[in-house]
Motif scaffolding. Structure first.
Motif, PDB file in Angstrom:
ATOM      1  N   ALA A  18       0.719  -0.980   0.047  1.00 25.15           N
ATOM      2  CA  ALA A  18       0.474  -0.114  -0.190  1.00 25.15           C
ATOM      3  C   ALA A  18       0.901   0.976   0.179  1.00 25.15           C
ATOM      4  O   ALA A  18       0.459   1.739  -0.363  1.00 25.15           O
ATOM      5  N   LEU A  19       2.063   1.013   1.172  1.00 32.84           N
ATOM      6  CA  LEU A  19       2.902   2.296   0.974  1.00 32.84           C
ATOM      7  C   LEU A  19       3.800   2.452  -0.540  1.00 32.84           C
ATOM      8  O   LEU A  19       3.847   3.775  -1.122  1.00 32.84           O
ATOM      9  N   ALA A  20       3.766   1.133  -0.984  1.00 30.97           N
ATOM     10  CA  ALA A  20       4.649   1.590  -2.601  1.00 30.97           C
ATOM     11  C   ALA A  20       3.362   2.143  -3.475  1.00 30.97           C
ATOM     12  O   ALA A  20       3.844   2.394  -4.982  1.00 30.97           O
ATOM     13  N   ALA A  21       2.141   1.712  -3.107  1.00 38.40           N
ATOM     14  CA  ALA A  21       1.538   2.142  -4.448  1.00 38.40           C
ATOM     15  C   ALA A  21       2.089   3.236  -4.610  1.00 38.40           C
ATOM     16  O   ALA A  21       2.465   4.592  -4.119  1.00 38.40           O
ATOM     17  N   PRO A  22       1.498   4.475  -6.014  1.00 35.56           N
ATOM     18  CA  PRO A  22       1.953   5.140  -6.338  1.00 35.56           C
ATOM     19  C   PRO A  22       0.771   6.519  -6.235  1.00 35.56           C
ATOM     20  O   PRO A  22      -0.545   6.666  -5.780  1.00 35.56           O
ATOM     21  N   ARG A  23       1.564   7.423  -5.859  1.00 35.65           N
ATOM     22  CA  ARG A  23       1.268   8.824  -5.014  1.00 35.65           C
ATOM     23  C   ARG A  23       0.170   9.872  -6.040  1.00 35.65           C
ATOM     24  O   ARG A  23       0.558  10.344  -7.432  1.00 35.65           O
ATOM     25  N   ASP A  24      -0.719  11.160  -5.009  1.00 37.58           N
ATOM     26  CA  ASP A  24      -1.153  11.572  -6.684  1.00 37.58           C
ATOM     27  C   ASP A  24       0.298  12.481  -7.333  1.00 37.58           C
ATOM     28  O   ASP A  24       1.029  12.695  -6.208  1.00 37.58           O
ATOM     29  N   THR A  25       0.055  13.142  -8.156  1.00 42.01           N
ATOM     30  CA  THR A  25       1.761  13.477  -9.113  1.00 42.01           C
ATOM     31  C   THR A  25       0.995  14.504  -9.599  1.00 42.01           C
ATOM     32  O   THR A  25       1.442  15.943  -9.716  1.00 42.01           O
ATOM     33  N   ALA A  26      -0.441  14.927  -9.040  1.00 43.18           N
ATOM     34  CA  ALA A  26      -1.209  17.265  -9.163  1.00 43.18           C
ATOM     35  C   ALA A  26      -1.561  17.439  -7.681  1.00 43.18           C
ATOM     36  O   ALA A  26      -2.441  16.767  -6.884  1.00 43.18           O
ATOM     37  N   LEU A  27      -0.735  18.549  -7.435  1.00 37.91           N
ATOM     38  CA  LEU A  27      -1.311  19.996  -6.196  1.00 37.91           C
ATOM     39  C   LEU A  27      -2.078  20.741  -6.807  1.00 37.91           C
ATOM     40  O   LEU A  27      -1.340  22.040  -7.763  1.00 37.91           O
ATOM     41  N   ILE A 101       5.878  19.172  -1.661  1.00 32.28           N
ATOM     42  CA  ILE A 101       5.627  19.163  -3.034  1.00 32.28           C
ATOM     43  C   ILE A 101       6.558  18.300  -3.031  1.00 32.28           C
ATOM     44  O   ILE A 101       6.362  17.676  -4.251  1.00 32.28           O
ATOM     45  N   GLY A 102       7.136  17.158  -3.454  1.00 28.59           N
ATOM     46  CA  GLY A 102       8.186  16.593  -3.469  1.00 28.59           C
ATOM     47  C   GLY A 102       7.544  15.245  -4.046  1.00 28.59           C
ATOM     48  O   GLY A 102       7.533  14.783  -5.638  1.00 28.59           O
ATOM     49  N   ALA A 103       6.057  14.393  -3.649  1.00 26.96           N
ATOM     50  CA  ALA A 103       5.360  13.142  -4.271  1.00 26.96           C
ATOM     51  C   ALA A 103       4.183  14.048  -5.864  1.00 26.96           C
ATOM     52  O   ALA A 103       3.962  13.323  -6.453  1.00 26.96           O
ATOM     53  N   TYR A 104       4.662  15.446  -6.201  1.00 26.98           N
ATOM     54  CA  TYR A 104       3.777  16.255  -7.432  1.00 26.98           C
ATOM     55  C   TYR A 104       4.977  15.878  -8.528  1.00 26.98           C
ATOM     56  O   TYR A 104       5.723  16.739  -8.587  1.00 26.98           O
ATOM     57  N   ASP A 105       4.213  15.787  -9.527  1.00 26.20           N
ATOM     58  CA  ASP A 105       5.102  16.236 -11.035  1.00 26.20           C
ATOM     59  C   ASP A 105       4.301  17.214 -11.484  1.00 26.20           C
ATOM     60  O   ASP A 105       5.020  17.859 -12.174  1.00 26.20           O
ATOM     61  N   LYS A 132      12.687  21.981  -9.467  1.00 24.00           N
ATOM     62  CA  LYS A 132      13.103  21.087 -10.233  1.00 24.00           C
ATOM     63  C   LYS A 132      12.920  20.074 -11.501  1.00 24.00           C
ATOM     64  O   LYS A 132      12.300  18.917 -10.454  1.00 24.00           O
ATOM     65  N   GLY A 133      12.154  19.786 -12.512  1.00 20.44           N
ATOM     66  CA  GLY A 133      11.400  18.827 -12.851  1.00 20.44           C
ATOM     67  C   GLY A 133      10.178  18.821 -13.256  1.00 20.44           C
ATOM     68  O   GLY A 133       8.881  18.086 -13.644  1.00 20.44           O
ATOM     69  N   LYS A 134       9.392  19.981 -12.516  1.00 20.99           N
ATOM     70  CA  LYS A 134       7.438  20.370 -11.582  1.00 20.99           C
ATOM     71  C   LYS A 134       7.556  20.551 -13.008  1.00 20.99           C
ATOM     72  O   LYS A 134       8.211  21.733 -13.924  1.00 20.99           O
ATOM     73  N   PRO A 159      13.627  28.479 -12.636  1.00 19.32           N
ATOM     74  CA  PRO A 159      14.050  28.276 -13.658  1.00 19.32           C
ATOM     75  C   PRO A 159      14.156  26.959 -14.148  1.00 19.32           C
ATOM     76  O   PRO A 159      14.521  26.238 -15.780  1.00 19.32           O
ATOM     77  N   ASP A 160      14.144  25.962 -13.217  1.00 17.81           N
ATOM     78  CA  ASP A 160      13.983  24.539 -13.467  1.00 17.81           C
ATOM     79  C   ASP A 160      13.102  24.143 -13.541  1.00 17.81           C
ATOM     80  O   ASP A 160      12.988  22.791 -13.203  1.00 17.81           O
ATOM     81  N   ALA A 161      11.719  24.725 -13.476  1.00 19.02           N
ATOM     82  CA  ALA A 161      10.339  23.771 -13.836  1.00 19.02           C
ATOM     83  C   ALA A 161       9.732  24.412 -15.267  1.00 19.02           C
ATOM     84  O   ALA A 161      10.461  25.262 -15.833  1.00 19.02           O
ATOM     85  N   THR A 162       8.357  23.225 -16.197  1.00 22.93           N
ATOM     86  CA  THR A 162       8.579  24.595 -16.796  1.00 22.93           C
ATOM     87  C   THR A 162       7.031  24.470 -16.347  1.00 22.93           C
ATOM     88  O   THR A 162       6.121  24.170 -15.360  1.00 22.93           O
ATOM     89  N   ILE A 163       6.767  25.672 -16.668  1.00 21.32           N
ATOM     90  CA  ILE A 163       6.003  26.858 -16.247  1.00 21.32           C
ATOM     91  C   ILE A 163       4.783  26.766 -17.797  1.00 21.32           C
ATOM     92  O   ILE A 163       5.283  27.249 -18.956  1.00 21.32           O
ATOM     93  N   LEU A 164       3.768  26.385 -17.649  1.00 23.44           N
ATOM     94  CA  LEU A 164       2.237  26.628 -18.616  1.00 23.44           C
ATOM     95  C   LEU A 164       1.694  27.736 -18.753  1.00 23.44           C
ATOM     96  O   LEU A 164       1.535  28.621 -17.363  1.00 23.44           O
TER      97      LEU A 164
END
Length: 194
Positions: A18-27, A101-105, A132-134, A159-164
Motif C-alpha cells: 500500500a505504501l509503495a502504491a503511486p501517490r497523487d501527482t497533481a497538487l 511538494i516532493g510527491a507531485y509532478d 526542478k523537473g516539475k 528556472p528549473d520548472a516548466t511553466i505552462l
C-alpha cells in the motif's frame, strides 16, 4: 505463534504494498483571501479558492491553501496598503504552514493579482521548494489585469520548472457567475489535455 508471525508478515507485506502504491501527482496550491474584496464586497470564500476547488475537483488533485502566518486585514483598503508595502520591499511573509511538494509532478498555482503580481506569500511558498523537473500551471483571479506580470515572474523564480500558460478569471465572475467560471476552467483544462 507461527500463525501469528505468518499473519503479521502478511499484514506487513500488504502494508508495504500500500505504501509503495503511486501517490497523487497533481497538487492545487492556492493563495486566496476572504473579507472585503474589490468589486464583490465582503466574501466568505475567496475568489481564487473558488476556482482552485473547481480545478481540484475536475482533475482529482490534492488542495493546499497558502496562508501567511499573520493574516491580512479584513478591510480591502488596508490589505492593499499592506500588499503594496510588501511588494515594494520584496517581502517574504512567513507562512502558517507548508506543504511538501516532493510527491507531485504538476502543481497548479493559484493567486489573486495584487498590483500586477502574485502576493508576496506566494513567493515565500515558491522559494521554499525545489521545483526542478516539475510542471507549474498558474491561474489567477483579477479585476482587469489578467495574469499581470506573473508568468514572467514564475519563469524567473522557477528556472528549473516548466511553466505552462495560465488561466485568468475575473474575481467577480468566480464569486457571482460560477457557471461561467466553471466553463472557463473546463475549457482551459481541455486545452491542457486534462
Amino acid at each position: 505463534m507461527e500463525k501469528f508471525i505468518l499473519a503479521l508478515t502478511v499484514l506487513t507485506l500488504a502494508a508495504g504494498c500500500a505504501l509503495a502504491a503511486p501517490r497523487d501527482t497533481a497538487l492545487v496550491a492556492v493563495f486566496s483571501k476572504t473579507g472585503e474584496q474589490y468589486n464583490v464586497g465582503v466574501i466568505q470564500e475567496g475568489n481564487t479558492m473558488i476556482v482552485a476547488k473547481m480545478i481540484a475537483a475536475a482533475i482529482g488533485a490534492d488542495l493546499f491553501e497558502i496562508r501567511p502566518a499573520k493574516a491580512y486585514p479584513e478591510s480591502y483598503d488596508e490589505t492593499t496598503d499592506v500588499a503594496k508595502k510588501e511588494l515594494r520591499a520584496g517581502a517574504r511573509p512567513e507562512l502558517a504552514e507548508d506543504k511538501d511538494i516532493g510527491a507531485y509532478d504538476t502543481v497548479f498555482l493559484g493567486y489573486p493579482i495584487w498590483w500586477g503580481e502574485m502576493p508576496m506569500a506566494v513567493f515565500t511558498f515558491l522559494e521554499s521548494h525545489d521545483w526542478k523537473g516539475k510542471t507549474v500551471i498558474p491561474f489567477a483571479t483579477h479585476e482587469g489585469s489578467g495574469m499581470g506580470r506573473t508568468q514572467e515572474s514564475l519563469r524567473k523564480t522557477l528556472p528549473d520548472a516548466t511553466i505552462l500558460s495560465g488561466l485568468a478569471v475575473r474575481g467577480a465572475v468566480a464569486q457571482n457567475e460560477r457557471a461561467q467560471a466553471q466553463q472557463a476552467v473546463t475549457e482551459w483544462l481541455a486545452k491542457l489535455g486534462l
